[in-house]
Design a protein around this motif. Structure first.
Motif, PDB file in Angstrom:
ATOM      1  N   GLU A  81      48.038  30.453  42.316  1.00 44.20           N
ATOM      2  CA  GLU A  81      48.639  30.847  40.898  1.00 44.20           C
ATOM      3  C   GLU A  81      47.924  32.437  40.370  1.00 44.20           C
ATOM      4  N   GLY A  82      46.608  32.049  39.991  1.00 43.91           N
ATOM      5  CA  GLY A  82      45.877  33.381  39.437  1.00 43.91           C
ATOM      6  C   GLY A  82      45.858  34.615  40.465  1.00 43.91           C
ATOM      7  N   LEU A  83      45.891  34.421  41.872  1.00 41.53           N
ATOM      8  CA  LEU A  83      45.896  35.673  42.687  1.00 41.53           C
ATOM      9  C   LEU A  83      47.309  36.171  42.751  1.00 41.53           C
ATOM     10  N   THR A  84      48.459  35.374  42.417  1.00 38.51           N
ATOM     11  CA  THR A  84      49.859  35.821  42.616  1.00 38.51           C
ATOM     12  C   THR A  84      50.560  36.119  41.363  1.00 38.51           C
ATOM     13  N   GLU A  85      50.068  35.776  40.105  1.00 36.52           N
ATOM     14  CA  GLU A  85      50.771  35.721  38.959  1.00 36.52           C
ATOM     15  C   GLU A  85      51.132  37.195  38.308  1.00 36.52           C
ATOM     16  N   PHE A  86      50.100  38.097  38.756  1.00 36.69           N
ATOM     17  CA  PHE A  86      50.506  39.414  38.186  1.00 36.69           C
ATOM     18  C   PHE A  86      50.939  40.490  39.232  1.00 36.69           C
ATOM     19  N   ILE A  87      50.743  40.150  40.317  1.00 35.34           N
ATOM     20  CA  ILE A  87      51.244  40.945  41.567  1.00 35.34           C
ATOM     21  C   ILE A  87      52.773  40.539  41.847  1.00 35.34           C
ATOM     22  N   PRO A  88      53.370  41.463  42.674  1.00 31.93           N
ATOM     23  CA  PRO A  88      55.150  41.273  42.657  1.00 31.93           C
ATOM     24  C   PRO A  88      55.348  40.387  43.975  1.00 31.93           C
ATOM     25  N   VAL A  89      54.686  39.261  44.051  1.00 35.76           N
ATOM     26  CA  VAL A  89      55.093  38.418  45.041  1.00 35.76           C
ATOM     27  C   VAL A  89      55.551  36.980  44.824  1.00 35.76           C
ATOM     28  N   LEU A 106      44.944  33.172  29.782  1.00 36.18           N
ATOM     29  CA  LEU A 106      43.622  33.593  29.142  1.00 36.18           C
ATOM     30  C   LEU A 106      43.140  34.516  30.068  1.00 36.18           C
ATOM     31  N   ALA A 107      43.154  34.683  31.344  1.00 34.13           N
ATOM     32  CA  ALA A 107      42.452  35.810  32.141  1.00 34.13           C
ATOM     33  C   ALA A 107      42.870  37.144  31.638  1.00 34.13           C
ATOM     34  N   ILE A 108      44.227  37.214  31.402  1.00 29.40           N
ATOM     35  CA  ILE A 108      44.809  38.494  31.071  1.00 29.40           C
ATOM     36  C   ILE A 108      44.466  38.877  29.393  1.00 29.40           C
ATOM     37  N   VAL A 109      44.432  37.867  28.533  1.00 31.08           N
ATOM     38  CA  VAL A 109      44.086  37.985  27.340  1.00 31.08           C
ATOM     39  C   VAL A 109      42.490  38.484  27.239  1.00 31.08           C
ATOM     40  N   LEU A 110      41.657  37.788  27.964  1.00 35.20           N
ATOM     41  CA  LEU A 110      40.417  38.080  28.308  1.00 35.20           C
ATOM     42  C   LEU A 110      40.213  39.586  28.544  1.00 35.20           C
ATOM     43  N   VAL A 111      40.833  39.829  29.647  1.00 35.84           N
ATOM     44  CA  VAL A 111      40.705  41.474  30.128  1.00 35.84           C
ATOM     45  C   VAL A 111      41.246  42.491  29.072  1.00 35.84           C
ATOM     46  N   THR A 113      40.708  27.409  38.028  1.00 35.49           N
ATOM     47  CA  THR A 113      40.497  28.179  39.242  1.00 35.49           C
ATOM     48  C   THR A 113      41.729  29.574  39.050  1.00 35.49           C
ATOM     49  N   ALA A 114      42.616  29.228  38.305  1.00 41.96           N
ATOM     50  CA  ALA A 114      43.534  29.994  38.045  1.00 41.96           C
ATOM     51  C   ALA A 114      43.315  31.151  37.140  1.00 41.96           C
ATOM     52  N   PHE A 115      42.247  30.890  36.247  1.00 45.56           N
ATOM     53  CA  PHE A 115      41.591  31.583  35.296  1.00 45.56           C
ATOM     54  C   PHE A 115      40.702  32.523  36.051  1.00 45.56           C
ATOM     55  N   ILE A 116      39.809  32.193  37.094  1.00 44.94           N
ATOM     56  CA  ILE A 116      38.879  32.950  37.629  1.00 44.94           C
ATOM     57  C   ILE A 116      39.722  33.873  38.576  1.00 44.94           C
ATOM     58  N   ALA A 117      40.469  33.478  39.330  1.00 40.73           N
ATOM     59  CA  ALA A 117      41.511  34.530  40.296  1.00 40.73           C
ATOM     60  C   ALA A 117      42.091  35.373  39.516  1.00 40.73           C
ATOM     61  N   GLY A 118      42.764  34.981  38.343  1.00 40.11           N
ATOM     62  CA  GLY A 118      43.400  35.895  37.608  1.00 40.11           C
ATOM     63  C   GLY A 118      42.697  37.096  37.118  1.00 40.11           C
ATOM     64  N   LEU A 119      41.643  36.755  36.601  1.00 42.56           N
ATOM     65  CA  LEU A 119      40.590  37.822  36.193  1.00 42.56           C
ATOM     66  C   LEU A 119      40.064  38.794  37.409  1.00 42.56           C
ATOM     67  N   VAL A 120      40.094  38.359  38.691  1.00 43.14           N
ATOM     68  CA  VAL A 120      39.956  39.312  39.665  1.00 43.14           C
ATOM     69  C   VAL A 120      40.941  40.250  39.928  1.00 43.14           C
ATOM     70  N   PHE A 127      53.098  20.631  36.626  1.00 43.26           N
ATOM     71  CA  PHE A 127      51.817  21.558  36.895  1.00 43.26           C
ATOM     72  C   PHE A 127      52.044  22.933  37.358  1.00 43.26           C
ATOM     73  N   GLU A 128      53.260  23.242  37.800  1.00 43.97           N
ATOM     74  CA  GLU A 128      53.493  24.718  38.450  1.00 43.97           C
ATOM     75  C   GLU A 128      53.501  25.384  36.973  1.00 43.97           C
ATOM     76  N   VAL A 129      54.062  25.131  35.894  1.00 41.22           N
ATOM     77  CA  VAL A 129      54.256  25.759  34.757  1.00 41.22           C
ATOM     78  C   VAL A 129      52.813  25.963  34.059  1.00 41.22           C
ATOM     79  N   LEU A 130      52.361  24.610  33.671  1.00 44.03           N
ATOM     80  CA  LEU A 130      51.101  24.465  32.738  1.00 44.03           C
ATOM     81  C   LEU A 130      49.958  25.009  33.574  1.00 44.03           C
ATOM     82  N   VAL A 131      49.802  25.192  34.614  1.00 47.22           N
ATOM     83  CA  VAL A 131      48.635  25.978  35.285  1.00 47.22           C
ATOM     84  C   VAL A 131      48.691  27.430  35.078  1.00 47.22           C
ATOM     85  N   GLN A 132      49.622  27.834  34.571  1.00 52.75           N
ATOM     86  CA  GLN A 132      49.648  29.426  34.246  1.00 52.75           C
ATOM     87  C   GLN A 132      48.909  29.763  32.936  1.00 52.75           C
TER      88      GLN A 132
END
Length: 270
Positions: free
Chosen positions: A19-27, A59-64, A227-234, A49-54
């Motif tokens: 989720e974190g790796l793919t949310e912000f890229i166009p895939v 929060l990753a993008i809000v932090l950045v 894990t979505a948060f950490i991957a999203g930050l990257v 789960f698929e929605v709530l894990v977002q």
């Protein structure tokens, strides 16, 4: 949520990373979660789960973007440019709210289907590949300066992503590119638009399903969130630079490969 014996937390962690790796890229993060969950045998009632894990990716993008968001909040009353940008994001956000609320049941019960996901990934990959290779002449190089008309078009484009596999970020980026944005500003506007859109989807789904959750479900969602948060930050911290230099061709090919592999897997394993 359906609870599985053994390996559930590990599976939730893997799905969170995806989720974190793919949310912000166009895939299409939702498409990847649905396909991976299907072949792993991980399923949640109502695809909750698929929605709530977002939430982790939100929060990753809000932090950045925290300092920019705080600056906008402080200058909202005194800076017309800030107010215009916030209005633009709000206008782009509205179509998805209307369609999402109206068609929520149909989307989750009918469109959340691995066959639809695979076809959407492949078709979207070809669309993205074509758009990436068009000789477009960008007129806008700052996501905060898009005209209101462009924001409306981007918002309408985002609605196509109600179909799992299309990709919310992909639809908004394509909409922005076709209205004159360069690749960097198109991607950044997609970031800003993701915040209210994903937060609304999360809140709406939680409101409809919180009574069905138990302690085991909360544990799975929490692991996926972290894990979505950490991957999203990257991803958020590196994506703008990547697309500025390399465009979206890699993501187009990835979509086509994953969608084709998914179709083959469905045909062989069901």
């Amino acid at each position: 949520m359906q609870v599985f014996a053994g390996g559930d937390l590990f599976e939730a962690a893997i799905l969170g990373v995806v989720e974190g790796l793919t949310e912000f890229i166009p895939v299409s993060s939702t498409g990847h979660l649905l396909l991976l969950g299907h072949f792993m045998g991980f399923e949640s009632n109502g695809k909750t789960f698929e929605v709530l894990v977002q939430l982790g990716a939100i929060l990753a993008i809000v932090l950045v973007y925290f300092h920019r968001l705080v600056s906008m909040a402080r200058n909202f009353r005194t800076d017309p440019a800030v107010r215009r940008f916030v209005l633009g994001v709000f206008v782009a956000f509205l179509p998805a709210v209307a369609i999402g609320a109206f068609a929520h049941g149909f989307i989750k019960n009918v469109l959340f289907n691995p066959w639809i996901v695979c076809v959407s990934l492949i078709v979207g990959g070809f669309v993205l590949f074509v758009i990436d290779n068009l000789r477009l002449q960008p007129k806008y190089h700052d996501a905060t300066h898009f005209p209101l008309r462009n924001c409306v078009i981007i918002g309408l484009a985002q609605c196509v992503a109600m179909i799992p596999g299309v990709s919310r970020s992909g639809a908004t980026i394509v909409g922005a590119l076709l209205t004159g944005a360069d690749k960097r500003s198109a991607t950044e506007f997609s970031f800003f638009l993701a915040m209210p859109t994903m937060a609304a989807a999360f809140s709406y789904d939680l409101l409809k399903n919180y009574q069905n959750l138990d302690a085991n479900d909360v544990a799975l969602i929490s692991i996926g969130f972290v894990t979505a948060f950490i991957a999203g930050l990257v991803v958020v911290r590196s994506l703008l630079s990547f697309v500025s230099h390399y465009g979206f061709g890699l993501f187009a090919w990835w979509r086509i490969i994953v969608g084709s592999a998914g179709l083959a897997g469905l045909l062989v394993f069901g």
